[in-house]
Design an enzyme around this catalytic site. Sequence first.
Site, PDB file in Angstrom:
ATOM      1  CB  CYS A  95       2.737  -9.446   0.647  1.00 43.37           C
ATOM      2  SG  CYS A  95       4.002  -8.469   1.445  1.00 43.37           S
ATOM      3  CB  THR A 145       6.711  -5.381   0.344  1.00 48.51           C
ATOM      4  OG1 THR A 145       6.613  -6.388   1.347  1.00 48.51           O
ATOM      5  CG2 THR A 145       7.599  -5.886  -0.785  1.00 48.51           C
ATOM      6  CB  ALA A 194      -4.304  -2.612  -0.122  1.00 50.01           C
ATOM      7  CG  HIS A 219     -21.342   4.427 -15.701  1.00 47.71           C
ATOM      8  ND1 HIS A 219     -21.720   4.479 -14.370  1.00 47.71           N
ATOM      9  CD2 HIS A 219     -22.421   3.992 -16.397  1.00 47.71           C
ATOM     10  CE1 HIS A 219     -22.991   4.107 -14.269  1.00 47.71           C
ATOM     11  NE2 HIS A 219     -23.430   3.798 -15.484  1.00 47.71           N
ATOM     12  CD  GLU A 246      17.143 -14.551   4.414  1.00 46.71           C
ATOM     13  OE1 GLU A 246      16.732 -15.111   5.462  1.00 46.71           O
ATOM     14  OE2 GLU A 246      17.061 -13.320   4.206  1.00 46.71           O
ATOM     15  CE  LYS A 257      -1.484 -10.157   3.466  1.00 44.84           C
ATOM     16  NZ  LYS A 257      -1.047  -8.815   3.927  1.00 44.84           N
ATOM     17  CE1 TYR A 283      -0.154  -6.215   7.153  1.00 45.00           C
ATOM     18  CE2 TYR A 283       0.326  -4.529   8.790  1.00 45.00           C
ATOM     19  CZ  TYR A 283       0.759  -5.505   7.920  1.00 45.00           C
ATOM     20  OH  TYR A 283       2.091  -5.783   7.815  1.00 45.00           O
ATOM     21  CB  ILE A 284      -1.346  -9.235  10.485  1.00 46.32           C
ATOM     22  CG1 ILE A 284      -0.212  -8.625   9.656  1.00 46.32           C
ATOM     23  CG2 ILE A 284      -1.170 -10.752  10.579  1.00 46.32           C
ATOM     24  CD1 ILE A 284       1.166  -8.822  10.259  1.00 46.32           C
ATOM     25  CD  GLU A 335      -4.138  -8.208   5.419  1.00 47.83           C
ATOM     26  OE1 GLU A 335      -4.039  -7.283   4.597  1.00 47.83           O
ATOM     27  OE2 GLU A 335      -3.133  -8.808   5.877  1.00 47.83           O
ATOM     28  CD  GLU A 387     -19.385   5.321 -12.125  1.00 52.38           C
ATOM     29  OE1 GLU A 387     -19.516   6.204 -13.000  1.00 52.38           O
ATOM     30  OE2 GLU A 387     -20.088   4.296 -12.062  1.00 52.38           O
ATOM     31  CB  ALA A 408      25.607 -12.375   8.048  1.00 53.24           C
ATOM     32  CB  CYS A 419       7.042  -9.480   0.812  1.00 55.06           C
ATOM     33  SG  CYS A 419       5.767  -9.250  -0.441  1.00 55.06           S
TER      34      CYS A 419
END
Length: 449
Positions: A47, A309, A339, A434, A34, A50, A176-177, A180, A439, A114, A42
Amino acid sequence: MTFDYDLFVIGAGSGGVRASRIAAGFGARVAVAEEYRIGGTCVIRGCVPKKLLVYASHFSEDFEAAKGFGWTVEGTSFDWKTLITRKDAEIDRLNGLYRQTLGNAGVETIEERAVVTGPNAVRVGDRTLTAKTILVAVGGWPQMPDVPGIEHAITSNEALHLEEQPKRIVIVGGGYIAVEFAGIFHGMGSEVIQLYRSEQILRGFDDDLRNRLADEMRKKGIDLRTNINVTNIEKTDGGVRLTLTDGSTLDADAVMYATGRVPNTKGLGLEEAGVELAPNGAIKVDAYGKTSVDSIYAVGDVTDRVQLTPVAIKEGHAFALTLYGNAPTSPEHDAVPSAVFSQPPIGTVGMTEQQARDQFGEVDVYESDFRPMKHTLGGATERAYTKLIVDKATDKVVGAHMIGMDAAEIIQGVGIAVKAGLTKAQFDATVAVHPSSAEEFVLMRTPRA
């Protein structure tokens, strides 16, 4: 032939970490490389940070709503630097946990870039390492358009690390980004202008959700403009000046682009190694994640299938089961709940109404439009909306959608029902909780005319 590792993973995001850990659990010798931080998009720049900012931005509305419930709220203020410091501390904590998880699983972590140099070889710094199998899980990266002055713009990556909160920010994009971050900055008190080149935001989502979110955003005070784009960005003493397609100009402290993400494969040496890529750089894979080279696999956003993710995690797990668990597993990509942490939020699973009509022909659509109970005393005019799409021939629920408070939490349970192929009759037979917004998913009885 003897290899340094059974599995070498490039990218320690959600998919790469899961694949590494599960493979090591089956006894494989695993290393993961990495180049930035453990956790990937994420955890580090997506995610998690954010949503922490989304939580922070909601308090302005919560303080206002509290008055209707008898609370006296005085002297509130917001400090951007405090939030960013606290957010960074949480990301550091999670980074440490991911590092610990890999170590406990026996995975070697190499914190360098890498590059693939052959079917069974990678270059890390000045070393060449070999592996029987290579897994590419490097995710995606924000895409910036070719606009004069684009170097003066930021993406969501930089937005999470701004030293100062912009008093006026322009957000370009309609996905969506974009929506948001429009909600995030607006909730914290910034003046927000959002520009989108097409006729409506959230392309690919159900039209009823798209239209309702656009209406609610405008009601809250976000200046959402569609069918317009930026043709030039100029640096000014106070920030940036944008020239738009209608000839007008906008001055702002910052301009953020959220115009899509592309697979992060540039410079990885994949094509030279014989790996077939799509025109946008995505790695082409079969149902099990195998590329055109038998020893090289890929999972997650780098394959540009479903950029979520939890999907990358599923793919990483399936990869490990297939190669090391003696259990060939092909991850499914249908009925995936998702979502949008917009304001109000969206939860969705399955087909949109148009997709269902295209596939099944005749469908029944059930919907409910209501004002959540919290808003009756809190004073907000924000409404919620739920929608079920049913294949008329089988009575099966093929799509479920919601916009409104807690939509993201609610859709997870509904997603199980849609994935299981339950019918509308089975939804109807379920007792309602309820009083709740959830519901409504089991109370809608009459299809829309």
